[in-house]
Design a protein around this motif. Structure first.
Motif, PDB file in Angstrom:
ATOM      1  N   ASN A   1       0.842  -1.178   0.000  1.00 16.49           N
ATOM      2  CA  ASN A   1       0.000   0.000   0.000  1.00 16.49           C
ATOM      3  C   ASN A   1       0.887   1.241   0.000  1.00 16.49           C
ATOM      4  O   ASN A   1       1.579   1.506   0.980  1.00 16.49           O
ATOM      5  N   PRO A   2       0.892   2.038  -1.078  1.00 16.86           N
ATOM      6  CA  PRO A   2       1.774   3.209  -1.136  1.00 16.86           C
ATOM      7  C   PRO A   2       1.471   4.228  -0.034  1.00 16.86           C
ATOM      8  O   PRO A   2       2.349   4.979   0.373  1.00 16.86           O
TER       9      PRO A   2
ATOM     10  N   ASP B   1       3.814   4.109   2.775  1.00 11.16           N
ATOM     11  CA  ASP B   1       5.172   4.573   2.537  1.00 11.16           C
ATOM     12  C   ASP B   1       5.303   6.088   2.680  1.00 11.16           C
ATOM     13  O   ASP B   1       6.415   6.601   2.723  1.00 11.16           O
TER      14      ASP B   1
END
Length: 130
Positions: free
Chosen positions: A9-10, A13
């Motif tokens: 899941n970006p 990040d």
């Protein structure tokens, strides 16, 4: 599992305060928040690069475009570059520090596993060897 990170899941990040400081982060990265402007700049860079390639390709004797086959771009083997001026000093220092150790062995053998190459920085031998 190898490759599993490509499904991550970006949002996980991103910095925790990304929602509040989004404009700051974009500015710090030198990016615009306007998608159309980003794409236009990227297209401009790509087009300029392709024009430079198009201009340089006909005069480059080491590159041939082939009309048949799977690989349409053929590159000639480049001539070897001259040895860097400080290479002898690097080899001498390695021999002094680790007698009977070959430079090629250090570069090809344990270097990828040990981080040895991370100790080297661009510059003259005195800087390389610390």
């Amino acid at each position: 599992m190898v490759g599993a990170d490509r499904y991550s899941n970006p949002d996980e990040d991103l910095p925790q305060d990304f929602g509040e400081r989004r404009a700051d982060y974009y500015r710090d990265l030198g990016q615009t928040m306007v998608a159309q402007a980003f794409i236009a700049r990227l297209k401009g860079k790509t087009t300029a690069g392709l024009h430079r390639l198009d201009a340089a390709l006909p005069g480059n004797r080491q590159v041939r475009l082939l009309w048949r086959g799977r690989n349409r771009i053929s590159l000639s083997h480049p001539e070897p570059l001259p040895a860097p001026p400080d290479l002898d000093a690097v080899k001498a220092e390695i021999e002094r520090r680790w007698p009977a150790t070959d430079l090629l062995y250090l570069l090809k053998g344990p270097a990828p596993r040990t981080g040895f190459l991370e100790q080297f920085k661009p510059g003259p031998a005195a800087i390389l060897l610390g």
